[in-house]
Design a protein around this motif. Sequence first.
Motif, short mmCIF file in Angstrom:
data_model
loop_
_atom_site.label_atom_id
_atom_site.label_comp_id
_atom_site.label_asym_id
_atom_site.label_seq_id
_atom_site.Cartn_x
_atom_site.Cartn_y
_atom_site.Cartn_z
N ASP A 207 0.81 -1.21 0.00
CA ASP A 207 0.00 0.00 0.00
C ASP A 207 0.84 1.27 0.00
OD1 ASP A 207 -2.25 -1.60 0.10
OD2 ASP A 207 -2.43 -1.48 2.28
N GLU A 208 2.07 1.19 0.45
CA GLU A 208 2.90 2.39 0.57
C GLU A 208 3.56 2.78 -0.75
OE1 GLU A 208 2.88 4.15 3.36
OE2 GLU A 208 1.45 2.64 4.06
N PHE A 209 3.64 1.85 -1.68
CA PHE A 209 4.31 2.14 -2.94
C PHE A 209 3.48 3.10 -3.79
CE2 PHE A 209 5.03 1.34 -7.47
CZ PHE A 209 6.40 1.56 -7.55
N ILE A 210 4.14 4.06 -4.42
CA ILE A 210 3.48 5.01 -5.33
C ILE A 210 4.28 5.04 -6.63
CG2 ILE A 210 2.84 7.41 -5.76
CD1 ILE A 210 2.50 7.77 -2.78
N ASP A 211 3.61 4.81 -7.73
CA ASP A 211 4.26 4.93 -9.03
C ASP A 211 4.23 6.40 -9.42
OD1 ASP A 211 5.19 4.86 -11.60
OD2 ASP A 211 3.95 3.15 -12.23
N THR A 212 5.37 7.04 -9.34
CA THR A 212 5.44 8.48 -9.59
C THR A 212 5.67 8.82 -11.06
OG1 THR A 212 7.79 8.47 -9.00
CG2 THR A 212 6.21 9.03 -7.27
N GLY A 213 5.68 7.79 -11.92
CA GLY A 213 5.70 8.05 -13.36
C GLY A 213 6.93 8.77 -13.84
N LEU A 214 6.72 9.84 -14.59
CA LEU A 214 7.80 10.59 -15.22
C LEU A 214 8.83 11.06 -14.19
CD1 LEU A 214 8.99 12.05 -17.70
CD2 LEU A 214 7.39 13.91 -17.28
N GLN A 215 8.39 11.57 -13.08
CA GLN A 215 9.31 12.11 -12.09
C GLN A 215 10.18 11.03 -11.46
OE1 GLN A 215 8.84 11.76 -8.39
NE2 GLN A 215 10.85 12.71 -8.15
N ASN B 95 11.00 7.92 -12.63
CA ASN B 95 11.66 6.90 -13.45
C ASN B 95 12.48 7.44 -14.61
OD1 ASN B 95 10.47 4.16 -12.41
ND2 ASN B 95 8.78 5.61 -12.45
N ASN B 96 12.57 8.73 -14.72
CA ASN B 96 13.34 9.30 -15.83
C ASN B 96 14.47 10.14 -15.25
OD1 ASN B 96 14.21 10.95 -18.09
ND2 ASN B 96 12.45 10.07 -19.15
N ASP B 97 15.69 9.70 -15.43
CA ASP B 97 16.84 10.39 -14.85
C ASP B 97 16.98 11.81 -15.38
OD1 ASP B 97 17.46 8.17 -13.37
OD2 ASP B 97 18.90 7.39 -14.82
N THR B 98 16.53 12.04 -16.61
CA THR B 98 16.63 13.38 -17.19
C THR B 98 15.78 14.38 -16.42
OG1 THR B 98 16.96 12.41 -19.38
CG2 THR B 98 16.36 14.73 -19.32
N VAL B 99 14.62 13.94 -15.99
CA VAL B 99 13.70 14.82 -15.26
C VAL B 99 14.18 15.04 -13.82
CG1 VAL B 99 11.33 15.06 -14.43
CG2 VAL B 99 11.77 14.13 -16.70
N GLY B 100 14.77 14.01 -13.24
CA GLY B 100 15.29 14.13 -11.88
C GLY B 100 14.19 14.19 -10.84
N ASP B 101 14.39 15.04 -9.86
CA ASP B 101 13.48 15.09 -8.72
C ASP B 101 12.44 16.20 -8.84
OD1 ASP B 101 14.77 12.97 -7.44
OD2 ASP B 101 16.28 14.31 -6.58
N ASP B 102 12.13 16.62 -10.05
CA ASP B 102 11.16 17.69 -10.26
C ASP B 102 9.77 17.24 -9.81
OD1 ASP B 102 9.54 19.73 -11.11
OD2 ASP B 102 10.16 19.68 -13.21
N ALA B 103 9.32 17.75 -8.69
CA ALA B 103 8.05 17.31 -8.11
C ALA B 103 6.86 17.67 -8.99
CB ALA B 103 7.88 17.93 -6.72
N THR B 104 7.01 18.63 -9.88
CA THR B 104 5.89 19.01 -10.74
C THR B 104 5.61 17.96 -11.80
OG1 THR B 104 7.27 20.24 -12.34
CG2 THR B 104 6.44 21.46 -10.43
N GLN B 105 6.46 16.95 -11.93
CA GLN B 105 6.27 15.89 -12.92
C GLN B 105 5.74 14.60 -12.31
OE1 GLN B 105 6.61 16.96 -16.04
NE2 GLN B 105 7.25 18.89 -15.10
N THR B 106 5.51 14.61 -11.00
CA THR B 106 5.04 13.41 -10.32
C THR B 106 3.68 12.95 -10.84
OG1 THR B 106 6.18 14.12 -8.31
CG2 THR B 106 4.53 12.39 -8.07
N GLY B 107 3.58 11.67 -11.12
CA GLY B 107 2.30 11.08 -11.54
C GLY B 107 1.98 11.23 -13.00
N LYS B 108 2.90 11.77 -13.79
CA LYS B 108 2.64 11.97 -15.21
C LYS B 108 3.12 10.76 -16.02
CE LYS B 108 2.84 17.03 -15.13
NZ LYS B 108 3.45 18.25 -15.73
#
Length: 412
Positions: free
Chosen positions: A275-283, A285-298
């Motif tokens: 239940d604790e796991f969250i698939d954050t999508g673009l944010q 799993n893509n090293d180019t995007v990094g830790d940009d929180a505005t991309q979470t869940g995309k």
Amino acid sequence: MMLAACGGSGSSGSDEPAFSSKEALGENLFSDVNLSMNRTQSCATCHDPDKAFTDSATNTDGSTVAVSTGDDGVSLGDRNAPSALYAMFAPAFQNGSRNRFNSQQDDYSGWMGGQFHDGRAAGLAAQAGGPPLNPIEMGMADRASVVDRLLENQDYVEAFERLYGSDVFNDTDTAYSAMTNAIAAFENTDEFAPFDSKYDRSLLDSDDPNYYNYGVISKVASGKALFFSQQFTNCATCHQLNRQGSSTETFTGYEFHNIGVPVNTAVRTANGLGDEFIDTGLQGNNDTVGDDATQTGKFKTPTLRNVAVTEPYMHNGVFNELATVLKFYDHFKTGSAFTINPETGVEWAEPEVAENFAEAEMLDGRLFRTTDSDGSGESDEIEAMVCFLMTLTDARYEHLISDEEWETCEAE
């Protein structure tokens, strides 16, 4: 036709090479189970050419699996295997912009393109190199282990040395890259982009024997009008790449959005992520995007080509029916009649990631009209949209849709 995963005729003494081109070599590699740890899984296992290059495995109830099982027979992923068809047209992953057509929204600017749901692979060759080394997919230990499997096959050795140079096997990375290049060459052939659906045939001259007529008042025609409308639906905003009537329309703008998809709880229970796991999508799993929180869940907007035969839907396979997907989109709008998920019988689950919801795109357009004031009956407009989406099916897969379904949609 897909070749058997055991080499070609060259090893039997013929003077003709087993694989005369990179494309032919890539076709065999695509279906070769020997490139997985236990020799049970190939690219074609999860991208079955008989099911529009998606996973054809089924659950006990006959429904298509939401996520694929790995070569070890136990491991389960968390995302649905996307179709490999038309993947060649995805631009390299980039931060860019594109024109939108038949949309009230501004042109898109942001991350776009790439392969996989999160765009982490720049192109087809990079994508092809991922699954063999993924521990929950094909499970090979490293590139050298894969190259050793290639060296077991004399037809491969001959083909690689002839097509990529006599010294190709002198370096592991060079040999591995040649393998992914060959698979990409196969995935760049017309087999993966025939553009011969009923929609494509409707763009032909009416005197062409392959021409397809929608019919002026058929459900298909109504669905097409809705799809390309600027004021009635928001479909074209994200799913139209070119001006209407383009002969190479892929029905995706390759944009990244969070459209509020809920967790697939059945998958999470099966794969043990919890239940604790969250698939954050673009944010995430893509090293180019990094830790940009505005991309979470995309996640990347998928092509709608062959969508009628590539169920289940969404990046995690949470929905089984196209009509459910359309009702899901509609339920975000104030006043929607579709407050209940028809597949579960209860209210729609909350988005896995609440942040960064694509409000402008998702709330555009009016509500789908229903046949009953309480929404309990089927919507004529949703049925029409499904009928139009059926016509995006490549000719070789039209048989996967029943004659009764076609007849119902095409009736005037």
